[in-house]
Write a protein that holds these residues in place. Structure first.
Motif, mmCIF file in Angstrom:
data_model
loop_
_atom_site.group_PDB
_atom_site.id
_atom_site.type_symbol
_atom_site.label_atom_id
_atom_site.label_comp_id
_atom_site.label_asym_id
_atom_site.label_seq_id
_atom_site.Cartn_x
_atom_site.Cartn_y
_atom_site.Cartn_z
ATOM 1 N N ASP A 18 11.032 -3.356 -9.450
ATOM 2 C CA ASP A 18 11.729 -4.374 -9.084
ATOM 3 C C ASP A 18 13.003 -4.288 -10.029
ATOM 4 O O ASP A 18 14.104 -4.858 -9.365
ATOM 5 N N ILE A 19 13.030 -3.920 -11.206
ATOM 6 C CA ILE A 19 14.440 -4.016 -12.275
ATOM 7 C C ILE A 19 15.055 -3.231 -11.368
ATOM 8 O O ILE A 19 16.315 -3.051 -11.501
ATOM 9 N N ARG A 20 14.588 -1.650 -11.421
ATOM 10 C CA ARG A 20 15.443 -0.795 -10.639
ATOM 11 C C ARG A 20 16.196 -1.218 -9.246
ATOM 12 O O ARG A 20 17.484 -0.929 -9.367
ATOM 13 N N LYS A 21 15.535 -1.777 -8.577
ATOM 14 C CA LYS A 21 16.027 -2.059 -7.311
ATOM 15 C C LYS A 21 17.141 -3.297 -7.343
ATOM 16 O O LYS A 21 18.143 -3.343 -6.883
ATOM 17 N N ALA A 22 16.799 -4.177 -8.312
ATOM 18 C CA ALA A 22 17.648 -5.332 -8.680
ATOM 19 C C ALA A 22 19.157 -4.932 -9.223
ATOM 20 O O ALA A 22 20.357 -5.310 -8.943
ATOM 21 N N PHE A 23 18.759 -3.923 -10.106
ATOM 22 C CA PHE A 23 20.023 -3.257 -10.844
ATOM 23 C C PHE A 23 20.933 -2.653 -9.784
ATOM 24 O O PHE A 23 22.230 -2.780 -9.711
ATOM 25 N N ARG A 24 20.293 -1.593 -9.049
ATOM 26 C CA ARG A 24 21.064 -1.119 -8.085
ATOM 27 C C ARG A 24 21.966 -2.006 -7.133
ATOM 28 O O ARG A 24 23.023 -1.607 -6.884
ATOM 29 N N LYS A 25 21.087 -3.058 -6.511
ATOM 30 C CA LYS A 25 21.856 -3.773 -5.767
ATOM 31 C C LYS A 25 23.122 -4.361 -6.356
ATOM 32 O O LYS A 25 24.106 -4.544 -5.666
ATOM 33 N N LEU A 26 22.912 -5.030 -7.394
ATOM 34 C CA LEU A 26 24.166 -5.651 -8.315
ATOM 35 C C LEU A 26 25.086 -4.599 -8.801
ATOM 36 O O LEU A 26 26.409 -4.780 -8.529
#
Length: 316
Positions: A18-26
């Motif tokens: 979840d953290i990786r996906k959130a970071f990549r999106k931002l």
């Protein structure tokens, strides 16, 4: 700095994925390469990068959750720690060096701690006596340096600011990795009584790229192609960390098709081998399809002969 969970917009119970996906999106939204000249986007990108630096590292995340470090990764001193007692020895406190802290006047500190006890021999890097009552070798200094993705991939020089306004251009080796530490001999705290200075240690933190993603020594990148290139095939220009190259797109390619560019990944400094680059194709329609394309699709019977969503029905 704001709480890293809030910066990335995830719950404190968020998984690593979840953290990786959130970071990549931002990161894709605020990356400076995609927002040239936008200072607000640049500041936001630095903020989310620092938040990800804390939460993507299991040990740093554990320590942050336990209150051992703050949102910038700095140590949180226990109550009654020295720096909570205002004032320093001889008016000198401590100064920040990047996200770390180091004492400025080590001589004053050792004098205050040990006083005039006469000279002591042996190891430990210092002995007492002499004009100032002590003789100490320089202590090591640690720094944290953020470097662009392509500088880490290709190697190059990067400037680091040292205490006292001194700057130093250091050589970043090709294939540098996140968390790697470089040693700068003799760039730490100065020694006293003619003793040599200590060394400086610089921990590298590689910033994410707008479209390159590193997985071990391989590079993954999504590249858009036109419907014509996907259906008929052709040669397209593709970016790599070493520069653009030409890639053959097979006829009949589709979104999600993956092609490999051998040896176009990152250098593994231990083995001397390079990883590969994997190109994931994404078919992109023109923003404004012209009349000829619309007319063709209206008359194309084959377009009505298949259902690309058929496999989804078993899950509904």
């Amino acid at each position: 700095m704001t709480d890293p969970y809030s910066v990335l917009g995830v719950a404190r119970t968020a998984s690593d994925d979840d953290i990786r996906k959130a970071f990549r999106k931002l990161a894709k939204k605020h990356h400076p390469d995609l927002n040239p000249g936008d200072k607000a986007a640049e500041a936001k990108f630095k903020e989310i990068s620092q938040a990800n630096d804390i939460l993507s590292d299991p040990e740093k995340r554990r320590r942050f959750d336990a209150g051992e470090i703050d949102a910038t990764g700095q140590e949180v001193p226990p109550r009654g720690f020295y720096r909570d007692q205002g004032g320093g020895f001889g008016g000198a406190k401590y100064e920040r060096a990047g996200p770390h802290e180091s004492f400025v006047d080590m001589g004053g500190i050792f004098s205050e701690m040990f006083g005039q006890r006469g000279r002591a021999g042996g190891g430990g890097g210092f002995a007492f006596g002499g004009e100032d009552g002590f003789d100490v070798s320089g202590l090591p200094m640690t720094y944290s340096l953020r470097i662009p993705f392509l500088v880490a991939a290709r190697g190059g020089k990067q400037r680091v600011n040292l205490p006292g306004g001194k700057t130093l251009d250091i050589d970043i080796p090709e294939g540098a990795t996140d968390g790697q530490t470089l040693r700068l001999k003799g760039q730490g705290m100065p020694g006293t009584q003619g003793r040599p200075p200590g060394d400086a240690y610089v921990e590298l933190h590689v910033e994410p790229h707008a479209f390159f993603e590193a997985r071990d020594n391989d590079i993954h990148v999504e590249v858009p192609v036109t419907p014509t290139e996907a259906v008929l095939g052709g040669r397209i220009r593709v970016p790599t960390v070493g520069g653009a190259v030409m890639l053959n797109v097979p006829a009949g390619s589709n979104t999600g098709s993956s092609l490999r560019l051998k040896g176009r990944g990152l250098l593994d400094r231990k083995s001397g081998q390079r990883g590969d680059q994997y190109v994931k194709l994404k078919v992109v329609m023109p923003e404004q399809p012209d009349a000829a394309l619309k007319e063709f699709l209206e008359k194309w019977e084959g377009g009505r002969a298949y259902d690309p969503r058929q496999s989804m029905e078993q899950f509904t």
